[in-house]
Design an enzyme around this catalytic site. Structure first.
Site, mmCIF file in Angstrom:
data_model
loop_
_atom_site.group_PDB
_atom_site.id
_atom_site.type_symbol
_atom_site.label_atom_id
_atom_site.label_comp_id
_atom_site.label_asym_id
_atom_site.label_seq_id
_atom_site.Cartn_x
_atom_site.Cartn_y
_atom_site.Cartn_z
ATOM 1 N N THR A 7 0.864 -1.080 0.074
ATOM 2 C CA THR A 7 0.050 0.033 -0.057
ATOM 3 C C THR A 7 0.943 1.349 0.011
ATOM 4 O OG1 THR A 7 -1.766 1.119 1.053
ATOM 5 C CG2 THR A 7 -0.247 0.065 2.574
ATOM 6 N N ASN A 9 -0.908 3.975 1.009
ATOM 7 C CA ASN A 9 -1.966 4.742 1.891
ATOM 8 C C ASN A 9 -1.437 4.905 3.151
ATOM 9 O OD1 ASN A 9 -4.013 5.569 3.621
ATOM 10 N ND2 ASN A 9 -5.740 4.577 2.191
ATOM 11 N N GLU A 34 -4.270 -3.428 -11.765
ATOM 12 C CA GLU A 34 -5.450 -2.982 -11.893
ATOM 13 C C GLU A 34 -6.364 -3.743 -10.775
ATOM 14 O OE1 GLU A 34 -8.845 -2.624 -15.269
ATOM 15 O OE2 GLU A 34 -6.676 -2.962 -16.062
ATOM 16 N N ASP A 64 -7.208 -4.951 1.480
ATOM 17 C CA ASP A 64 -8.246 -4.594 0.536
ATOM 18 C C ASP A 64 -9.508 -4.118 1.549
ATOM 19 O OD1 ASP A 64 -8.804 -3.469 -1.941
ATOM 20 O OD2 ASP A 64 -10.815 -4.425 -2.045
ATOM 21 N N SER A 65 -10.020 -2.778 1.524
ATOM 22 C CA SER A 65 -11.041 -2.746 2.248
ATOM 23 C C SER A 65 -12.101 -1.945 1.890
ATOM 24 C CB SER A 65 -10.629 -1.947 3.714
ATOM 25 O OG SER A 65 -9.460 -0.945 3.382
HETATM 26 P P1 IMP Z 1 -8.441 0.213 -0.637
HETATM 27 O O1 IMP Z 1 -8.650 -0.920 0.422
HETATM 28 O O2 IMP Z 1 -7.133 1.058 -0.870
HETATM 29 O O3 IMP Z 1 -9.193 -0.228 -2.020
HETATM 30 O O4 IMP Z 1 -9.638 1.554 -0.256
HETATM 31 C C1 IMP Z 1 -10.491 1.437 0.775
HETATM 32 C C2 IMP Z 1 -11.359 2.443 0.770
HETATM 33 O O5 IMP Z 1 -12.366 2.180 1.737
HETATM 34 C C3 IMP Z 1 -10.742 3.832 1.478
HETATM 35 O O6 IMP Z 1 -9.945 4.651 0.432
HETATM 36 C C4 IMP Z 1 -11.729 4.521 2.408
HETATM 37 O O7 IMP Z 1 -12.409 5.219 1.456
HETATM 38 C C5 IMP Z 1 -12.580 3.137 2.754
HETATM 39 N N1 IMP Z 1 -12.067 2.689 3.931
HETATM 40 C C6 IMP Z 1 -11.537 1.547 4.178
HETATM 41 N N2 IMP Z 1 -11.117 1.426 5.478
HETATM 42 C C7 IMP Z 1 -11.586 2.514 6.087
HETATM 43 C C8 IMP Z 1 -11.626 2.920 7.465
HETATM 44 O O8 IMP Z 1 -11.114 2.355 8.408
HETATM 45 N N3 IMP Z 1 -12.118 4.072 7.548
HETATM 46 C C9 IMP Z 1 -12.771 4.952 6.701
HETATM 47 N N4 IMP Z 1 -12.632 4.626 5.413
HETATM 48 C C10 IMP Z 1 -12.028 3.452 5.085
#
Ligand code: IMP
Length: 456
Positions: A7, A9, A34, A64-65
């Site tokens: 990640t 992030n 992707e 992934d969340s």
């Molecule tokens: P990814 O897992 O990087 O694809 O992004 C998941 C997206 O879900 C994030 O950009 C947030 O918008 C949302 N998300 C996931 N976990 C959280 C959390 O703990 N708090 C708030 N938003 C979340």
């Protein structure tokens, strides 16, 4: 211990570092891939595979969340980051979510986090964590990230963004998923084995836990209890008619029912592969091959035990119907079938101690007893199974369902107590009551010592 995490992030990196103290979290951005899988697990696997290529022999992880809102059919789900379109824009995502929920009463939602791991030998594992709650009418709080200001976890009246980092991590989807990661990877101060042979040793404790979880060990001892109640009914009438009950057959029937129940549990994990990603087979804690062997072993063992103690034809009929009901329940999830399984367990117990149990040693009165008790068992478990729908999203409900399933032990003990008091023919079964009480204490202890295996 080093853990490569796919990640970029910064919020996630901070949360992961807070939840897994002692681990050296090394971020590695899997650029240019992707994330086009239809579910969290698929996307997490895409990301982790991309970095595991570069860090062979090391632990790698990707999460992934996202947020799933019931009234929106699970949206934004895997599209949480880009709900309002490209590029990812948190204020726009939150505004769109509030707009889409205008006037909506049922605002229940859950956060899901899926962590995919690649261990040093290259084996893949997937775990999930959920946090149920609801979407507020307006944003509140400044902590956290993403949808945090809009999400109020169950049992709280504050949003995630109003909680401290520690408070959020203790209940969050990421906290729950990473707790499982910690169990799999092991304590941070234990060096990660670098060869696959040693690697096989590292997850042995979690693997034992996974098998205990698969067989729901805390509920398992409720199965022989059914058989004993059924057997007690038969014994009362056999002994009254001057017959000799065979206790070895009763024990054999109890053991065979336990194996059939275990078969049903493994089979249920296979059938639920797509829906319940938290169970040990879908989440990779137990390999598909090993689970297949276990499934075959369990029904094979029931047959072998039944044959070895020479159970009577009525037992074989009951066991066959039980097998069919288990299969049908697993595939249809129709709650009366789960109740029927328990009723059939009673029938198997009833058929065990004598031959033939009906019409020969005694008359219809035994059958009436059996019918009443089997009906009580069936209806009780039917009701609990019916109530349990949706328990995966609600840990409190899951706990209550676990207690209700375990509660069948109290039914069994009450029935046996009444029998031993009313009928001198089964007074010899009194030690079983003491054994049952000891088992209850053991169950309680086991639940405290191993809370994670007590899931219903
Ligand atoms: P990814 O897992 O990087 O694809 O992004 C998941 C997206 O879900 C994030 O950009 C947030 O918008 C949302 N998300 C996931 N976990 C959280 C959390 O703990 N708090 C708030 N938003 C979340």
């Amino acid at each position: 211990m080093k853990l490569f995490v796919a990640t970029h992030n910064q919020h996630k990196i901070r949360e992961i570092s807070q939840i897994l103290p002692g681990f050296e979290i090394v971020p590695d951005d899997p650029e240019g891939i992707e994330e086009n899988a239809p579910d969290f697990a698929g996307n997490a696997l895409i990301k982790v595979r991309a970095i595991a290529e570069k860090h062979k022999g090391e632990w790698c992880m990707a999460d992934d969340s996202g947020l799933e809102v019931k009234a929106l059919g699970g949206a934004p789900g895997v599209h949480s980051a880009r709900y309002a379109g490209e590029p990812s824009n948190t204020p726009a995502n939150n505004a769109l979510l509030l707009k889409n929920l205008e006037g909506v009463k049922d605002r229940s939602a859950r956060f899901t986090c899926c962590c995919a791991l690649v261990d040093p030998s290259g084996e893949e594992l997937v775990v999930h964590g959920h946090c149920p709650g609801h979407i507020a009418e307006k944003a509140a709080g400044v902590e956290g990230f993403g949808y945090d200001p809009l999400f109020i976890p169950n049992g709280y009246d504050k949003s995630f963004a109003e909680l401290s980092a520690d408070e959020k991590n203790a209940i969050s989807h990421r906290g729950r998923a990473l707790e499982k990661v910690r169990e799999i990877v092991g304590a941070p101060d234990v060096p990660a084995p670098s060869t696959s042979a040693e690697g096989a040793q590292a997850p042995s404790t979690p693997r034992l836990m996974a098998w205990l979880k698969l067989f729901r060990v805390v509920n398992l001892p409720t199965v022989p209890g059914d058989v004993l109640v059924g057997a007690a009914i038969a014994i009362i009438f056999v002994a009254r008619a001057g017959g000799e009950p065979d206790f070895v057959k009763v024990l054999g029937a109890a053991l065979a029912s336990v194996f059939l129940y275990m078969f049903g549990l493994v089979d249920n994990d296979f059938v639920g592969m797509k829906t319940d990603k938290d169970r040990p087979i879908p989440n990779g804690e137990i390999s598909i091959g090993a689970a297949r062997v276990a499934r075959m072993f369990c029904w094979g063992a029931a047959i072998v035990v039944g044959a070895m103690v020479g159970l009577y034809p009525l037992w074989w009929v009951g066991a066959f119907l039980l097998f069919v009901s288990i299969e049908l329940y697993n595939r249809t999830k129709w709650s009366p079938l789960m109740g029927l399984c328990r009723g059939l367990n009673l029938l198997c117990g009833f058929a065990a101690p004598c031959f033939p149990p009906i019409g020969h040693s005694f008359g219809l009165d035994a059958l009436e007893y059996l019918a009443v008790f089997a009906a009580v068992w069936t209806i009780y478990i039917w009701a609990v199974t019916w109530y349990s729908s949706g328990e995966e999203e609600d840990p409190e409900k899951k706990r209550r369902v676990g207690a209700l399933v375990g509660g069948i032990v109290y039914l069994q003990l009450t029935a046996l107590l009444i029998f031993t008091l009313m009928f001198p023919q089964v007074a010899a079964m009194r030690p079983l009551l003491i054994a049952g009480a000891v088992m209850l204490i053991f169950l309680r202890l086991f639940k405290t010592v191993l809370p994670k295996v007590s899931t219903s």
